[in-house]
Design a protein around this motif. Structure first.
Motif, short mmCIF file in Angstrom:
data_model
loop_
_atom_site.label_atom_id
_atom_site.label_comp_id
_atom_site.label_asym_id
_atom_site.label_seq_id
_atom_site.Cartn_x
_atom_site.Cartn_y
_atom_site.Cartn_z
N UNK A 1 0.85 -1.19 0.00
CA UNK A 1 0.00 0.00 0.00
C UNK A 1 0.89 1.25 0.00
N UNK A 2 1.97 1.22 0.77
CA UNK A 2 2.91 2.34 0.79
C UNK A 2 3.52 2.58 -0.59
N UNK A 3 3.76 1.50 -1.34
CA UNK A 3 4.27 1.65 -2.70
C UNK A 3 3.26 2.42 -3.55
N UNK A 4 1.98 2.08 -3.43
CA UNK A 4 0.96 2.78 -4.20
C UNK A 4 0.77 4.21 -3.69
N UNK A 5 0.96 4.42 -2.40
CA UNK A 5 0.90 5.79 -1.87
C UNK A 5 1.97 6.66 -2.51
N UNK A 6 3.18 6.11 -2.64
CA UNK A 6 4.27 6.85 -3.27
C UNK A 6 3.99 7.05 -4.76
N UNK A 7 3.48 6.00 -5.41
CA UNK A 7 3.23 6.08 -6.85
C UNK A 7 2.16 7.11 -7.19
N UNK A 8 1.09 7.13 -6.39
CA UNK A 8 -0.01 8.06 -6.64
C UNK A 8 0.14 9.37 -5.86
N UNK A 9 1.22 9.46 -5.09
CA UNK A 9 1.53 10.69 -4.34
C UNK A 9 0.37 11.09 -3.41
N UNK A 10 -0.20 10.11 -2.74
CA UNK A 10 -1.30 10.37 -1.81
C UNK A 10 -1.38 9.24 -0.79
N UNK A 11 -1.83 9.58 0.41
CA UNK A 11 -2.09 8.55 1.41
C UNK A 11 -3.59 8.32 1.57
N UNK A 12 -4.38 8.90 0.65
CA UNK A 12 -5.82 8.68 0.64
C UNK A 12 -6.11 7.38 -0.09
N UNK A 13 -6.58 6.39 0.63
CA UNK A 13 -6.73 5.06 0.05
C UNK A 13 -7.79 5.03 -1.04
N UNK B 1 0.31 -5.97 -15.45
CA UNK B 1 -0.73 -6.49 -16.33
C UNK B 1 -2.09 -6.14 -15.77
N UNK B 2 -3.09 -6.20 -16.61
CA UNK B 2 -4.46 -5.90 -16.17
C UNK B 2 -4.87 -6.83 -15.05
N UNK B 3 -4.50 -8.10 -15.17
CA UNK B 3 -4.82 -9.07 -14.11
C UNK B 3 -4.13 -8.69 -12.80
N UNK B 4 -2.88 -8.23 -12.89
CA UNK B 4 -2.15 -7.81 -11.68
C UNK B 4 -2.85 -6.64 -11.01
N UNK B 5 -3.24 -5.65 -11.81
CA UNK B 5 -3.89 -4.46 -11.24
C UNK B 5 -5.20 -4.85 -10.57
N UNK B 6 -5.97 -5.71 -11.22
CA UNK B 6 -7.24 -6.17 -10.63
C UNK B 6 -6.97 -6.92 -9.33
N UNK B 7 -5.91 -7.72 -9.33
CA UNK B 7 -5.56 -8.49 -8.13
C UNK B 7 -5.23 -7.55 -6.97
N UNK B 8 -4.41 -6.54 -7.23
CA UNK B 8 -4.02 -5.62 -6.17
C UNK B 8 -5.19 -4.73 -5.74
N UNK B 9 -6.06 -4.39 -6.66
CA UNK B 9 -7.23 -3.59 -6.30
C UNK B 9 -8.16 -4.39 -5.38
N UNK B 10 -8.40 -5.65 -5.74
CA UNK B 10 -9.24 -6.50 -4.88
C UNK B 10 -8.59 -6.72 -3.53
N UNK B 11 -7.26 -6.91 -3.53
CA UNK B 11 -6.55 -7.12 -2.27
C UNK B 11 -6.60 -5.85 -1.42
N UNK B 12 -6.51 -4.69 -2.07
CA UNK B 12 -6.59 -3.41 -1.36
C UNK B 12 -7.91 -3.31 -0.60
#
Length: 229
Positions: A142-154, A199-210
Motif C-alpha cells: 500500500x505504501x508503494x501505491x501511496x508513493x506512486x499516486x503521491x497520496x495517502x488517501x486510500x 498487467x491488467x490481471x495484476x492491477x485487478x488483483x491488487x485492487x481487490x486485495x486493497x
C-alpha cells in the motif's frame, strides 16, 4: 524455456563477473552461492555476505529467491527475512512485478536489487533502523501505491487503479484525474506510466486485495460515519 534453464544460462555471466560467487546444481535446482562483496564509495570493501540465490519456476517474471547463509541476519520479518521460508524480502509484490516486466537478468538483479538489500542491512547494523523501510505485509505494498499516486488517501489509490483497469487514454495536457487541478503531464502521468507496467490481471488483483485490507475497511467505516453525521 522454463525459469530454471534461463537462470542456469545467466549464471555463467554472474560467476564471470563476481569471482567470489560460484554455480552448482543441487537436487536438480541451479544455485548461485558464495560471498557477495559490497564496495564502499572509495572502491574498497564495505562488507560481504554469504548468499545463495535460487530460481523460481516463472523466473524472470518473478525474482529469484535470495538466502543469507552466514547467519548474520536474524530470521524474522523485522529484518526482512521470511521466517518460514528463510528467503530475503527484496521488494513489495507490485514493485517486483513492475521491475520484472521491465526486464531483468540475473546479473542486473544482483547489481541492483540484491546489493541494495544488503546495503540496507549494513545501514541497519550501523544505525539501528533501515533507511526508507517499508512496512511488512499488505501495508508495505500500500505504501508503494501511496508513493506512486503521491497520496495517502486510500480511495484516491483505489480510483487510480480503476483508471488503469479502464485503460482510458489520457491527454497529457488535460486536467489530472486525481482532482489536483494540475495538468496530467505535471501530476500523475509518470505514476500512470510506471503502474501500467503491471498487467491488467495484476492491477485487478491488487485492487481487490486493497479492498480486503484492514486499512481500507477502516477508511470505509470512517467515511460512512462522516456521511451519517
Amino acid at each position: 524455456m522454463n525459469g530454471y534453464l534461463v537462470f542456469e544460462q545467466e549464471a555463467k555471466e554472474v560467476v564471470e563477473k563476481y569471482k567470489e560467487l560460484s554455480f552448482k546444481i543441487e537436487d536438480g535446482v541451479p544455485c548461485i552461492f558464495g560471498s557477495l562483496i559490497l564496495s564502499n564509495e572509495y572502491g574498497g570493501i564495505e562488507d560481504s555476505y554469504q548468499v545463495e540465490i535460487k530460481p523460481v519456476d516463472d523466473y524472470p517474471n518473478r525474482f529469484p529467491l535470495v538466502f543469507e547463509t552466514g547467519g548474520r541476519i536474524p530470521r524474522n520479518i523485522d529484518w526482512h527475512i521470511f521466517e518460514q521460508t528463510g528467503n530475503c524480502c527484496i521488494a513489495s509484490p507490485p514493485e517486483e512485478i513492475i521491475i520484472c516486466n521491465n526486464g531483468i537478468t540475473l546479473t542486473s538483479f544482483i547489481d541492483n536489487q540484491v546489493k541494495n538489500y544488503f546495503y540496507g542491512q549494513i545501514f541497519r547494523n550501523q544505525n539501528g533502523y533501515f533507511l526508507k523501510e517499508r512496512s511488512h505485509g499488505n501495508k508495505g505494498w500500500i505504501e508503494f501505491f501511496e508513493e506512486s499516486f503521491m497520496t495517502d488517501n486510500i480511495f484516491n489509490i483505489e480510483f487510480g487503479l480503476n483508471q488503469i483497469i479502464e485503460g482510458k487514454k489520457i491527454d497529457r495536457v488535460s486536467m489530472c484525474f486525481c482532482g489536483s487541478g494540475k495538468k496530467y503531464r505535471k501530476c500523475h502521468k509518470k505514476s500512470y506510466d510506471v503502474l501500467s507496467k503491471l498487467s491488467l490481471d495484476n492491477v485487478k488483483l491488487f485492487l481487490n486485495a486493497l479492498r480486503e485490507t484492514n486499512e481500507y475497511k477502516i477508511a470505509v467505516y470512517q467515511r460512512n460515519q462522516l456521511i451519517i453525521r
